[in-house]
Design an enzyme around this catalytic site. Structure first.
Site, PDB file in Angstrom:
ATOM      1  N   LYS A 114      -8.645 -34.310 -19.020  1.00  0.00           N
ATOM      2  CA  LYS A 114      -9.634 -34.962 -19.896  1.00  0.00           C
ATOM      3  C   LYS A 114      -9.351 -36.470 -19.899  1.00  0.00           C
ATOM      4  CE  LYS A 114     -10.034 -30.629 -22.291  1.00  0.00           C
ATOM      5  NZ  LYS A 114     -10.350 -29.885 -23.501  1.00  0.00           N
ATOM      6  N   HIS A 144     -18.588 -28.961 -18.304  1.00  0.00           N
ATOM      7  CA  HIS A 144     -17.571 -28.724 -19.334  1.00  0.00           C
ATOM      8  C   HIS A 144     -18.236 -28.829 -20.700  1.00  0.00           C
ATOM      9  CE1 HIS A 144     -14.095 -29.212 -21.894  1.00  0.00           C
ATOM     10  NE2 HIS A 144     -13.381 -28.680 -20.912  1.00  0.00           N
ATOM     11  N   GLU A 160     -17.414 -30.234 -23.325  1.00  0.00           N
ATOM     12  CA  GLU A 160     -17.411 -31.593 -23.893  1.00  0.00           C
ATOM     13  C   GLU A 160     -18.537 -32.433 -23.292  1.00  0.00           C
ATOM     14  OE1 GLU A 160     -13.263 -32.283 -23.076  1.00  0.00           O
ATOM     15  OE2 GLU A 160     -12.794 -30.703 -24.526  1.00  0.00           O
ATOM     16  N   GLU A 196     -14.939 -20.838 -20.795  1.00  0.00           N
ATOM     17  CA  GLU A 196     -14.185 -21.549 -21.834  1.00  0.00           C
ATOM     18  C   GLU A 196     -14.948 -21.426 -23.156  1.00  0.00           C
ATOM     19  OE1 GLU A 196     -11.486 -24.825 -20.075  1.00  0.00           O
ATOM     20  OE2 GLU A 196     -13.466 -25.680 -20.349  1.00  0.00           O
TER      21      GLU A 196
HETATM   22  P1  13P Z   1      -7.172 -26.735 -24.076  1.00  0.00           P
HETATM   23  O1  13P Z   1      -6.299 -25.978 -23.089  1.00  0.00           O
HETATM   24  O2  13P Z   1      -6.545 -27.987 -24.577  1.00  0.00           O
HETATM   25  O3  13P Z   1      -7.678 -25.828 -25.151  1.00  0.00           O
HETATM   26  O4  13P Z   1      -8.463 -27.226 -23.239  1.00  0.00           O
HETATM   27  C1  13P Z   1      -9.165 -26.317 -22.473  1.00  0.00           C
HETATM   28  C2  13P Z   1     -10.153 -27.053 -21.657  1.00  0.00           C
HETATM   29  O5  13P Z   1     -11.157 -27.535 -22.170  1.00  0.00           O
HETATM   30  C3  13P Z   1      -9.903 -27.191 -20.216  1.00  0.00           C
HETATM   31  O6  13P Z   1     -11.031 -27.655 -19.553  1.00  0.00           O
END
Ligand code: 13P
Length: 254
Positions: free
Chosen positions: A11, A95, A97, A167
């Site tokens: 990220k 993703h 986000e 996810e």
């Molecule tokens: P975390 O492992 O911090 O929960 O994040 C998962 C993620 O969004 C990977 O793309």
């Protein structure tokens, strides 16, 4: 047969110092694993050159996002062709986000997948439901729609360049992981959607992401339809990332 993949999505975290320490560590430790896992590092785009020059052949590199256009006047964007040119084997698309903060719709995801396929870069297409959608009993339907629309333009041998990452939004960065049986159930459902779409579903790697840590990875990876992980927070700690790579069951492929 499917590849077993552990991908670290940094990220918007990291630094040149982290690249040096973490990539150096993974590179030195990875050869001791005999489980056939492919380790992928997905740093912020500015660090891709640093990662590729340290990674060596054993570690694959990915980019977190690409543009939906070929090239041109799109200030701030990075193209799929540039990703390939700079040595990325993988790219994340859709993703949660990006869906939430940058209005990345399924239609945009589909355009980005097309860009990546035209360059031979593997698209790791991320899907997942929110907590409200899960509580309303809509999780499978929401994820199925994301898969159908995001991958709607893929056909024939292009499927070889597709990975799907499940996810659940409520599990990302929260410390709440889906139970391995809930994750397995969703992966099985995704595989059956892919099969309905005419994809060679048994050959497509499906990754789980959302609070995967060194202590829960083995249970997740033991499930028959979970072919690896997409790791956020724990991928920023070299020893944790390696422990997760190590948690993959033995055998060259699934
Ligand atoms: P975390 O492992 O911090 O929960 O994040 C998962 C993620 O969004 C990977 O793309």
């Amino acid at each position: 047969m499917r590849r077993k993949i552990v991908a670290g999505n940094w990220k918007m975290n990291g630094s040149r110092g982290l690249v040096e320490n973490l990539v150096g560590y993974v590179r030195s430790e990875l050869p001791s694993l005999d489980n056939g896992v492919e380790a992928v590092i997905i740093p912020p785009a500015l660090y891709i050159g640093d990662v590729t020059s340290l990674a060596g052949a054993q570690i694959a590199v990915g980019v977190q996002n690409v543009a939906r256009w070929d090239s041109g006047a799109y200030t701030g964007e990075v193209s799929a062709a540039m990703a390939r040119d700079c040595g990325c084997r993988y790219a994340l698309v859709g993703h949660s986000e990006r869906r939430q903060l940058f209005a990345e719709t399924d239609a945009v995801v589909a355009e980005k997948v097309t860009q990546l396929l035209s360059q031979g870069v593997v698209a790791i297409v991320c899907v997942g439901e929110t907590l409200a959608e899960r509580e309303a009993g809509q999780a499978e339907e929401v994820v199925a729609t994301q898969v159908r629309k995001g991958l709607g333009n893929v056909s024939g041998s292009e499927w070889q360049k597709i990975v799907v990452a499940y996810e659940p939004v409520w599990a990302i960065g929260t410390g709440k992981t889906a139970t391995s049986s809930d994750a397995q159930a969703m992966h099985q459902s995704i595989r059956s959607v892919l099969s309905d779409m005419g994809a060679p579903a048994e050959a497509i790697s499906l990754l789980y992401g959302g609070s995967v840590k060194a202590d829960n990875a083995a249970a997740l990876f033991a499930e028959p339809d979970i072919d690896g992980g997409l790791i956020g927070g724990a991928s920023l700690v070299a020893t944790d990332f390696m422990s997760i790579c190590q948690a993959m069951p033995a055998g060259p492929e699934r």
